[in-house]
Design a protein around this motif. Structure first.
Motif, short mmCIF file in Angstrom:
data_model
loop_
_atom_site.label_atom_id
_atom_site.label_comp_id
_atom_site.label_asym_id
_atom_site.label_seq_id
_atom_site.Cartn_x
_atom_site.Cartn_y
_atom_site.Cartn_z
N ASN A 144 -134.91 -68.15 -22.45
CA ASN A 144 -134.88 -68.44 -23.89
C ASN A 144 -135.52 -67.30 -24.69
OD1 ASN A 144 -133.83 -70.87 -23.03
ND2 ASN A 144 -135.69 -72.04 -23.42
N ILE A 145 -134.96 -66.12 -24.53
CA ILE A 145 -135.45 -64.92 -25.21
C ILE A 145 -134.38 -64.46 -26.19
CG2 ILE A 145 -136.44 -62.63 -24.97
CD1 ILE A 145 -138.00 -64.83 -23.48
N THR A 146 -134.79 -64.20 -27.44
CA THR A 146 -133.88 -63.68 -28.45
C THR A 146 -134.30 -62.27 -28.82
OG1 THR A 146 -133.42 -65.88 -29.36
CG2 THR A 146 -132.99 -64.00 -30.79
N VAL A 147 -133.34 -61.34 -28.75
CA VAL A 147 -133.56 -59.94 -29.13
C VAL A 147 -132.62 -59.64 -30.28
CG1 VAL A 147 -133.48 -57.55 -28.34
CG2 VAL A 147 -134.21 -59.36 -26.77
N ARG A 148 -133.17 -59.45 -31.48
CA ARG A 148 -132.29 -59.29 -32.64
C ARG A 148 -132.90 -58.34 -33.67
NH1 ARG A 148 -133.30 -65.55 -34.50
NH2 ARG A 148 -135.34 -65.26 -35.49
N ASN A 149 -132.01 -57.67 -34.38
CA ASN A 149 -132.39 -56.84 -35.54
C ASN A 149 -133.37 -55.73 -35.17
OD1 ASN A 149 -130.80 -58.55 -37.22
ND2 ASN A 149 -132.51 -60.00 -37.34
N ASN A 150 -133.18 -55.15 -33.98
CA ASN A 150 -134.01 -54.04 -33.53
C ASN A 150 -133.23 -52.73 -33.54
OD1 ASN A 150 -136.45 -55.65 -32.33
ND2 ASN A 150 -134.67 -56.62 -31.41
N PHE A 151 -133.96 -51.61 -33.74
CA PHE A 151 -133.45 -50.28 -33.45
C PHE A 151 -133.98 -49.88 -32.08
CE2 PHE A 151 -133.33 -48.75 -38.17
CZ PHE A 151 -132.12 -49.39 -38.36
N ASN A 191 -130.46 -67.68 -20.48
CA ASN A 191 -130.37 -68.00 -21.92
C ASN A 191 -130.97 -66.87 -22.76
OD1 ASN A 191 -129.26 -70.45 -21.13
ND2 ASN A 191 -131.19 -71.56 -21.34
N ILE A 192 -130.32 -65.73 -22.70
CA ILE A 192 -130.77 -64.53 -23.42
C ILE A 192 -129.78 -64.25 -24.56
CG2 ILE A 192 -131.36 -62.10 -23.25
CD1 ILE A 192 -133.13 -63.95 -21.52
N VAL A 193 -130.31 -64.09 -25.76
CA VAL A 193 -129.49 -63.80 -26.94
C VAL A 193 -129.80 -62.39 -27.42
CG1 VAL A 193 -129.03 -64.43 -29.34
CG2 VAL A 193 -129.36 -66.23 -27.62
N ILE A 194 -128.77 -61.53 -27.44
CA ILE A 194 -128.92 -60.14 -27.87
C ILE A 194 -127.95 -59.92 -29.01
CG2 ILE A 194 -128.78 -57.71 -27.16
CD1 ILE A 194 -129.25 -58.72 -24.25
N VAL A 195 -128.44 -60.01 -30.25
CA VAL A 195 -127.55 -59.98 -31.41
C VAL A 195 -128.11 -59.08 -32.51
CG1 VAL A 195 -126.61 -62.28 -30.96
CG2 VAL A 195 -128.62 -62.05 -32.41
N ASN A 196 -127.18 -58.45 -33.23
CA ASN A 196 -127.50 -57.67 -34.43
C ASN A 196 -128.55 -56.58 -34.18
OD1 ASN A 196 -126.50 -60.43 -35.95
ND2 ASN A 196 -126.07 -58.56 -37.12
N ASN A 197 -128.43 -55.92 -33.04
CA ASN A 197 -129.25 -54.75 -32.77
C ASN A 197 -128.43 -53.48 -32.99
OD1 ASN A 197 -131.73 -56.12 -31.46
ND2 ASN A 197 -129.99 -57.00 -30.36
N PRO A 255 -131.19 -69.65 -38.23
CA PRO A 255 -130.08 -68.72 -38.03
C PRO A 255 -130.27 -67.86 -36.78
CG PRO A 255 -130.79 -68.72 -40.33
CD PRO A 255 -131.81 -69.51 -39.57
N LEU A 256 -129.24 -67.81 -35.94
CA LEU A 256 -129.34 -67.06 -34.70
C LEU A 256 -129.58 -65.58 -34.95
CD1 LEU A 256 -129.15 -67.75 -31.67
CD2 LEU A 256 -126.78 -66.98 -31.74
N SER A 257 -129.02 -65.05 -36.03
CA SER A 257 -129.21 -63.64 -36.37
C SER A 257 -130.51 -63.39 -37.12
CB SER A 257 -128.03 -63.13 -37.21
OG SER A 257 -126.84 -63.12 -36.47
N GLY A 258 -131.29 -64.43 -37.36
CA GLY A 258 -132.53 -64.27 -38.11
C GLY A 258 -132.30 -64.35 -39.60
N THR A 259 -133.38 -64.38 -40.34
CA THR A 259 -133.29 -64.46 -41.80
C THR A 259 -133.47 -63.12 -42.47
OG1 THR A 259 -135.65 -64.99 -41.97
CG2 THR A 259 -134.11 -66.84 -41.82
N GLN A 260 -133.98 -62.10 -41.73
CA GLN A 260 -134.22 -60.78 -42.30
C GLN A 260 -133.71 -59.70 -41.36
OE1 GLN A 260 -138.50 -60.77 -42.93
NE2 GLN A 260 -138.25 -61.37 -45.06
#
Length: 648
Positions: A294-301, A324-330, A435-440
């Motif tokens: 249950n790790i979410t990785v998002r909105n990173n450079f 259950n790994i979510v890698i989105v909007n990186n 939101p899965l993609s985060g709010t910011q």
């Protein structure tokens, strides 16, 4: 509150009476203990810490203190935190002192703020700031930790080891710098064992020879069933130049992560900038049969990694699982070993809305092992290698096109003509309804703009140039000068330089210091700078410097320090709840009152109505934690500033 500065009484009776009075009153009011190399009641940090009780602050003046610091007691929810507060230049030096710099063992409600911790070196496990046992409600903020060394064993810059049945919990680790450490087989910053409910934010970790930030489970640190770091966020950190290549315990192997989850649970990694590391972000488990989950990785450079920029899975078939790994909007850029790699034992991996800017000769998505199931890739943008295939997994809605980033690799934001703008999928909400993609996005802007989301970590918005607001200067008790300013928006803003002169006609401006800018911002930002050694007549200006070196000057402002200058005199001072200020105004109007902490952060601001004549203004400070604050009083173009001591 009592502010101990080392004054003397002439008789033994006077000394005894004062001690009894201070002891009795310290049970009722918080105390500020002043530590300085000379001229204060305390020249040792540890001696002051030993004297502190719940709600007290140990205020450390600039200087080098060659000692170890151990907190002997806790603060409390009722009486408040025990706070160790270092001014800029307050250095805890471990030369010859062995293992631990600052130690918190089974203690609660502790703050460590603004200390520089250096030169702790040992053949055991030296740690700059160590938390162990069942500690809770801790804040480790704005410290600088460096030269913590055990090249052939283990060392940490900042470490949390949850060893008890009760977890280490409610943790804030914010604004710290960890650099130039020799860590052996350990990590720059680690959360290991029974550790939960943490926020790791705004830290800068760089130029260390092993992992940057690590969340660990299943090493036997905590009790069975609770032996994993869990339920936390890792946000807005910058991690770079992390490599084990020169680490003697690795024999030239390059396997140090910028950010690593090894057996962690329910952790969000977002809005971080990770570059030039052996591995950018990795989500794995080194222990057979155990999950990183249950790790979410998002909105990173993430850019310039020696292996892959983002990795998941155990490093061998007989190691653990990533579930259950979510890698989105990186947004990733040119990892030497690919943009994303799955190793062994991955289950339910979501890979969507990312920009993968690849390197020629490397597939974007790679499989380095097997037993990987439930891999879903969708709506990612790929550029730099194949124009027809992502690699190991299909992406039916792939975009093969130049994302048109601002300036690779240093600036991975979108330009105005990027095809990633408004091309993202609405990924819906996670299991908690967020939101899965985060709010910011990575710049703390709204993740959705005009009803649409962009692909990658950055949400494109039209930003104005740096817009300077409310530049003001004011004296603090006729001894120093406070400069404050705001920006309504920023683009490419690297930093501000503060300059002073005695006569602007001479154009002989003296550089005083610099303040780092926010870079890109569409929201109101606040800045402060304090001149500790002004002349009688002072002219100040700001030099705003862009990332590309271009600069602009503000108008100059003047402040004169003289004996008959009007002053703010809040009373009572120290204050427990409400401060009163008497001030004359030549006409009706409004005064803007701002309260800052000693780190320059705005704690409170409000507007008060003024009448023609003498005004009696009340300022509610009851909600503030004990400590020293600055009150700035802005009436039109005039500004005054004073210090106030807040007690429990």
């Amino acid at each position: 509150m009592f502010y101990f500065i080392g004054g003397k009484m002439k008789t033994k009776k006077g000394i005894w009476t004062a001690c009894l009075f201070a002891l009795a009153m310290s049970k009722c009011w918080a105390v500020n203990f002043l530590v300085a190399p000379a001229g204060a009641a305390y020249t040792s940090i540890q001696t002051a810490v030993n004297a502190a009780n719940a709600g007290d602050t140990i205020w450390v003046k600039p200087g080098t203190y060659n000692e170890n610091v151990v907190f002997p007691r806790s603060g409390s929810a009722a009486a408040g935190y025990i706070t160790l507060l270092g001014e800029s230049g307050a250095i805890l030096d471990g030369t010859g002192k062995g293992q631990l710099g600052i130690s918190i063992l089974n203690k609660n409600y502790i703050r460590v703020i603004g200390m520089e911790v250096q030169n702790f070196k040992s053949t055991d496990t030296p740690i700059g700031i160590s938390v162990e046992g069942t500690s809770s409600n801790l804040e480790i903020r704005n410290n600088i930790v460096h030269q913590i060394e055990n090249a052939n064993g283990n060392a940490h810059g900042i470490a949390f080891y949850g060893t008890g049945a009760t977890p280490i919990t409610n943790i804030l680790v914010d604004g710290n710098v960890i650099r130039n450490c020799l860590l052996g087989q350990s990590e720059s910053m680690v959360f290991n064992g029974n550790v939960t409910s943490f926020s790791v934010s705004n830290n800068i970790v760089h130029d260390n020879d092993n992992i940057g930030i690590d969340f660990i489970g299943f090493e036997g640190t905590g009790p069975v069933g609770s032996d994993q770091a869990r339920n936390g966020v890792c946000v807005n950190n910058t991690v770079y130049n992390i490599s084990s290549f020169t680490n003697p315990t690795y024999g030239g192997d390059r396997s140090a992560d910028g950010i690593y989850v090894d057996g962690g649970l329910n952790i969000t990694i977002e809005k971080n900038n990770v570059y030039n590391c052996d591995i950018g972000i990795e989500l794995a488990s080194e222990h057979n049969g155990k999950n990183t989950q249950n790790i979410t990785v998002r909105n990173n450079f993430v850019s310039g990694s020696y292996q892959a920029n983002i990795m998941a899975g155990g490093y061998a078939a007989n190691r653990g699982n990533s579930v259950n790994i979510v890698i989105v909007n990186n947004t990733t850029y040119q990892g030497l070993g690919g943009e994303l790699a799955l190793q062994f034992n991955c289950t339910n991996i979501t890979i969507q809305n990312n920009i993968f800017y690849g390197k020629a000769g490397q597939d974007y998505l790679q499989e380095w092992g097997n037993n990987n199931n439930g891999i879903v890739a969708g709506n990612n943008l790929y550029f730099g290698e194949s124009t027809t295939s992502p690699g190991a997994w299909a992406d039916a809605s792939a975009h093969y096109i130049n994302p048109k980033l601002v300036a690779t690799p240093g600036n991975l934001r979108l330009t105005a003509t990027s095809p990633a703008i408004n091309a993202g999928l609405n990924l819906g909400n996670d299991g908690s309804g967020n939101p899965l993609s985060g709010t910011q996005d990575i710049d703390n802007q709204a993740r959705v703009a005009n009803g649409a989301i962009d692909i990658g970590a950055y949400e494109y918005v039209i930003l104005l140039p740096v817009e300077l607001l409310n530049f003001r200067v004011s004296s603090i008790d006729r001894q120093s000068v406070l400069l404050t300013w705001q920006t309504a928006s920023e683009i490419n803003n690297d930093h501000f330089e503060i300059e002073r002169c005695s006569d602007p006609k001479s154009n002989h401006w003296q550089w005083l210091g610099s303040v780092v800018g926010k870079g890109y911002s569409a929201t109101l930002q606040h800045y402060t700078f304090q001149d500790e050694a002004p002349a009688v007549s002072n002219y100040y200006r700001l030099k705003q410097v862009d990332v590309d070196g271009q600069y602009h000057y503000s108008t100059w402002l003047m402040v004169v320090l003289h004996a008959d200058q009007p002053q703010l005199n809040p009373y009572p001072n120290p204050v427990t709840s409400t401060a009163q200020i008497d001030a004359y105004s030549p006409s009706e109007g409004t005064v803007h009152v701002i309260v800052y902490d000693l780190l320059g952060e705005i704690i409170q601001e409000e507007y008060k109505s003024l009448y023609n004549g003498m005004n009696h203004v009340s300022l509610d400070l009851s909600h503030l934690v004990p400590g020293v604050y600055l009150i700035q009083w802005i009436n039109g173009a005039a500004a005054m500033t004073c210090k106030v001591w807040k007690t429990q």
